[in-house]
Design a protein around this motif. Sequence first.
Motif, mmCIF file in Angstrom:
data_model
loop_
_atom_site.group_PDB
_atom_site.id
_atom_site.type_symbol
_atom_site.label_atom_id
_atom_site.label_comp_id
_atom_site.label_asym_id
_atom_site.label_seq_id
_atom_site.Cartn_x
_atom_site.Cartn_y
_atom_site.Cartn_z
ATOM 1 N N ARG A 256 17.939 17.685 -6.813
ATOM 2 C CA ARG A 256 16.598 17.810 -6.189
ATOM 3 C C ARG A 256 15.687 17.041 -7.057
ATOM 4 N NH1 ARG A 256 18.615 23.230 -5.886
ATOM 5 N NH2 ARG A 256 17.793 23.763 -8.023
ATOM 6 N N TRP A 257 15.829 16.868 -8.146
ATOM 7 C CA TRP A 257 14.794 16.041 -9.007
ATOM 8 C C TRP A 257 14.993 14.674 -8.500
ATOM 9 C CZ3 TRP A 257 15.045 12.217 -12.627
ATOM 10 C CH2 TRP A 257 13.939 12.031 -13.522
ATOM 11 N N LEU A 258 16.310 13.812 -8.519
ATOM 12 C CA LEU A 258 16.488 12.675 -7.941
ATOM 13 C C LEU A 258 15.871 12.532 -6.742
ATOM 14 C CD1 LEU A 258 20.047 12.160 -9.181
ATOM 15 C CD2 LEU A 258 17.898 11.219 -10.317
ATOM 16 N N VAL A 259 15.898 13.178 -5.762
ATOM 17 C CA VAL A 259 15.293 13.127 -4.711
ATOM 18 C C VAL A 259 13.860 13.069 -4.657
ATOM 19 C CG1 VAL A 259 14.784 14.114 -2.321
ATOM 20 C CG2 VAL A 259 17.293 14.110 -3.164
ATOM 21 N N ASP A 260 13.312 13.678 -5.479
ATOM 22 C CA ASP A 260 11.789 13.793 -5.446
ATOM 23 C C ASP A 260 11.379 12.525 -6.243
ATOM 24 O OD1 ASP A 260 11.574 16.303 -4.518
ATOM 25 O OD2 ASP A 260 11.266 17.183 -6.151
ATOM 26 N N ARG A 261 12.049 12.075 -7.191
ATOM 27 C CA ARG A 261 11.674 10.647 -8.054
ATOM 28 C C ARG A 261 11.680 9.750 -6.951
ATOM 29 N NH1 ARG A 261 8.927 13.549 -10.507
ATOM 30 N NH2 ARG A 261 10.332 15.255 -9.682
ATOM 31 N N ARG A 262 12.787 9.557 -6.193
ATOM 32 C CA ARG A 262 12.981 8.411 -5.021
ATOM 33 C C ARG A 262 12.018 8.553 -3.828
ATOM 34 N NH1 ARG A 262 16.591 4.441 -3.281
ATOM 35 N NH2 ARG A 262 15.213 3.280 -1.868
ATOM 36 N N ALA A 263 11.395 9.624 -3.726
ATOM 37 C CA ALA A 263 10.192 9.953 -2.814
ATOM 38 C C ALA A 263 8.871 9.415 -3.509
ATOM 39 C CB ALA A 263 10.163 11.220 -2.318
ATOM 40 N N ILE A 264 8.781 9.610 -4.684
ATOM 41 C CA ILE A 264 7.493 8.958 -5.356
ATOM 42 C C ILE A 264 7.650 7.441 -5.271
ATOM 43 C CG2 ILE A 264 6.299 8.665 -7.607
ATOM 44 C CD1 ILE A 264 7.180 11.574 -8.207
ATOM 45 N N THR A 265 8.633 6.957 -5.593
ATOM 46 C CA THR A 265 8.937 5.526 -5.482
ATOM 47 C C THR A 265 8.636 5.011 -4.224
ATOM 48 O OG1 THR A 265 10.992 5.363 -5.663
ATOM 49 C CG2 THR A 265 9.839 5.303 -7.703
ATOM 50 N N ASP A 266 9.015 5.747 -3.113
ATOM 51 C CA ASP A 266 8.851 5.033 -1.761
ATOM 52 C C ASP A 266 7.451 5.491 -1.257
ATOM 53 O OD1 ASP A 266 11.208 4.052 -2.077
ATOM 54 O OD2 ASP A 266 12.353 5.640 -0.899
ATOM 55 N N ALA A 267 6.540 6.173 -1.894
ATOM 56 C CA ALA A 267 5.411 6.483 -1.393
ATOM 57 C C ALA A 267 4.513 5.591 -0.921
ATOM 58 C CB ALA A 267 4.698 7.683 -2.186
ATOM 59 N N VAL A 268 4.732 4.527 -1.593
ATOM 60 C CA VAL A 268 3.647 3.284 -1.339
ATOM 61 C C VAL A 268 4.756 2.186 -0.758
ATOM 62 C CG1 VAL A 268 2.154 1.473 -2.110
ATOM 63 C CG2 VAL A 268 2.151 3.791 -3.041
ATOM 64 N N SER A 269 4.254 2.093 0.577
ATOM 65 C CA SER A 269 5.177 0.995 1.486
ATOM 66 C C SER A 269 4.349 0.020 2.520
ATOM 67 C CB SER A 269 6.319 1.588 2.009
ATOM 68 O OG SER A 269 5.746 2.462 2.914
ATOM 69 N N VAL A 270 5.209 -0.921 2.820
ATOM 70 C CA VAL A 270 4.691 -1.973 4.008
ATOM 71 C C VAL A 270 5.078 -1.056 5.288
ATOM 72 C CG1 VAL A 270 4.711 -4.050 5.124
ATOM 73 C CG2 VAL A 270 4.758 -3.772 2.700
ATOM 74 N N VAL A 271 3.941 -0.931 5.955
ATOM 75 C CA VAL A 271 4.535 -0.326 7.447
ATOM 76 C C VAL A 271 5.118 -1.473 8.219
ATOM 77 C CG1 VAL A 271 3.540 0.781 9.493
ATOM 78 C CG2 VAL A 271 2.655 1.375 7.249
ATOM 79 N N SER A 272 6.362 -1.087 9.038
ATOM 80 C CA SER A 272 6.830 -2.366 9.828
ATOM 81 C C SER A 272 6.012 -2.537 10.970
ATOM 82 C CB SER A 272 8.198 -1.756 10.628
ATOM 83 O OG SER A 272 9.017 -1.281 9.398
ATOM 84 N N SER A 273 6.109 -3.763 11.417
ATOM 85 C CA SER A 273 5.152 -4.355 12.465
ATOM 86 C C SER A 273 5.764 -5.233 13.454
ATOM 87 C CB SER A 273 4.126 -5.403 11.882
ATOM 88 O OG SER A 273 3.397 -5.785 12.863
ATOM 89 N N SER A 274 5.342 -5.154 14.606
ATOM 90 C CA SER A 274 6.128 -5.943 15.666
ATOM 91 C C SER A 274 5.616 -7.394 15.437
ATOM 92 C CB SER A 274 5.438 -5.431 17.202
ATOM 93 O OG SER A 274 4.076 -5.437 17.260
ATOM 94 N N THR A 275 6.258 -8.122 16.546
ATOM 95 C CA THR A 275 6.099 -9.540 16.409
ATOM 96 C C THR A 275 4.468 -10.100 16.458
ATOM 97 O OG1 THR A 275 8.153 -10.008 17.275
ATOM 98 C CG2 THR A 275 6.692 -11.771 17.303
ATOM 99 N N VAL A 276 4.210 -10.912 15.468
ATOM 100 C CA VAL A 276 2.689 -11.373 15.374
ATOM 101 C C VAL A 276 2.636 -13.048 16.035
ATOM 102 C CG1 VAL A 276 1.089 -11.963 13.821
ATOM 103 C CG2 VAL A 276 2.382 -10.012 13.165
ATOM 104 N N LEU A 277 1.745 -13.134 16.818
ATOM 105 C CA LEU A 277 1.612 -14.167 17.545
ATOM 106 C C LEU A 277 0.473 -15.041 16.561
ATOM 107 C CD1 LEU A 277 2.209 -16.285 19.966
ATOM 108 C CD2 LEU A 277 0.454 -15.128 21.081
#
Length: 755
Positions: free
Chosen positions: A561-582
């Motif tokens: 449980r603790w390891l899952v929570d730590r990983r969720a913290i480090t994944d809490a700031v991320s780039v949102v995936s985007s569609s193709t940019v023209l």
Amino acid sequence: MPAESTTPRRLRRLLAFTASAAMSALVAMGAAAPAAAASAAAGVVPGDLGVVGVVAPAARNGSGLTPEATEDGVRVSVAPAGATAVAAGAGIDVVVEVVNRTGEALGAGTIALDVATSALSDAADVDAWSTGDSAERPEARRVAERASASLAAGAATTLTFTIPPDATGESWPAVGVAASLEIDGDTVAASTSVLANSRLPAADPVGLALAYPLTTPPIEEGLIPAERLEAWTAPTGALTRQLEAVSSAAVAIGVDPRIPASIRVLGSSAPQTAVEWLAELERMPNEVFPLAYADADLAAQAQAGLDAPLEPLGFDDAIDPADFTEGGEEDGATASPGRIPDAEALLDWTFTRTDIAWPADDTVASGDLDVFAAGGLTTAILSPGNVEPVEDAVSAGATIDGRAAVVADARVTPALRRAADAASDTEWRAATSRVLAELALAADEGVSTVLGTFGRSGGDGSDRVAATLSALASTPWSQPATLVDTVGAPPVERTLVSTSESQQRLDNVGRMLTAEQAVADFSDVLVDPSVLTAPTRRDLLALLSTGWIPQPTEWTAAVGRWLVDRRAITDAVSVVSSSTVLVVASETGIPITILNALPYPVEVVVSVAPSNGRLIVEDSVDVTVEPETRSTVSVPVAAGVGSGEVNLEVSLASPDGTPIGDAVIVPANVQADWEGVGAAVLAAIAVAVFAIGVLRSVRRRRRDRGAGATGAADAGAAGPAETGAAGPDAEPESRVAFDTAAPEPTETTEERPNG
């Protein structure tokens, strides 16, 4: 409400959704630790209270903290009736207890009582009697038999016997007794006991130093929640029972610093029972030394590769300033009102010594003592199984690999722990009598000081601790000795038995240390990194608690449980995936969306790396993302050579350059030459529209002038007829006047939209 109950709670709500899936994998990865590791930490041995055939320690300071073989089955105990010592040479009343811990009823049978026909004069005699070694065991005399009734599952019964005066000698140091239960001619269960002879006091009592760990049951939190504190410090709570058991007794107390810190950090919101408990602890006259925070496993940290034991990083994230306002009551054991305590104030205590390391039983390996010393813990309390046994009587003080240590006595400590953990009065008297007998023999051998250590029970069995300490306080074979005296006595050179912890346990500890470092690196995105690093460190220490060692399955699940929570913290700031940019301009901005799921603002640096030269990224962009929001930032790019597809690798980093999360690929379609073509087309259209307008204006003007000239010619032809009377002699001014009066043709331009 304190910060500990608000921000971390929000974090837990945020992280909870990922827990279930990852838990299964992590639990499978770190299966239950071997039973041997759990047994080593339990600190209980069989012997005279268990099933016949269990081997007791042969040497005074050898191994001896192995656990009971089983808690199931039929158990027989024999002990003095109503006392902890006996008067040899006189009639001795003993009690035999039979406990049916099977799931079935026990049939009627016979209970037999045997007595050794000779004195148990030394450790070898005691071991031979206790282990049932047929070659060395003293001969036994059967002194009584009694019929026993059938016994239901889970039930217990006791029978009283009297050993005749002629069965023992007045000068015997110790008396050996044995009891057995026979049903249909088969011995179902049996046990032995060693009874101290009160008629033979020691001329030179041995110094007895005792150490008791004041801890809590294992929990996953690095700070004890207020509701648990209230329950544990209630009149019958675990902490209250422990404090009452050892207060003012001749025992040194190892205190888990998490306990006072958890009470103090709550300020005025701390439960009143906890505040009173802490004040009582401060008033105790006992020797007091600190355990590791949360009683964390020192040996596991050393064997996992740390240079020194871990310590808390701070408590500011858990403090609510409203709990420390002016006007609150001030207590010497808690922080002063109106002043926010720092970590030093929360952990401050008047300790007798602060250089003692007390690792779990049988866990210390070669090199671990050096790691302890690097953290300022220069003297270690070691279990007897961690040190080579010696045949001669020696004191507790020792030197091991050049490091100071005190070694728990292999004969006194197991019996002491059995007494503290006894489930019945009979078992307790039997174990306590064994402790007294061991002290009598140690005094007879000239041992100056022995150390007995209690197990890390977390409050379990503390009701028997007080009775055990009381019995030891009045024994004629020992006198109280302090832990300080034991540490300071002339040491004996001893040899360490290197006993590493299980690889499975160390692997999980390594995973936790790696996860903590990942959080520390990630926390650079925060203005105050301690709001993440401090609780992470505290919870890590809580999971390293030695109290988890006997519970490998529960510990593995908690680690997952603790390891899952730590990983969720480090994944809490991320780039949102985007569609193709023209991209259709030579210079433009690529929109990048950043997600911040943390309840704190973060500062990140957005970098874009194109997969080819069709786009050139001019620079990275700094952005601040508010708590629990998304923010879109434009990263400037310039068109390179040619058109086509480009993959943009978008990555985040903290302001100091630490990578944050995983890079995300954003596809882009570059058509930057359309900008020149489009401009040329627009220019051509504009020129064409203008030319057409001019051409049409010129043509209309010509048309209008042609029409004017025709009208003038017609007027000139009609003039003489109309003015015939004038004749050729008319004045020319009249023509001039006509020409002047004639209006000029008006140029009309029709305005139309271009194109």
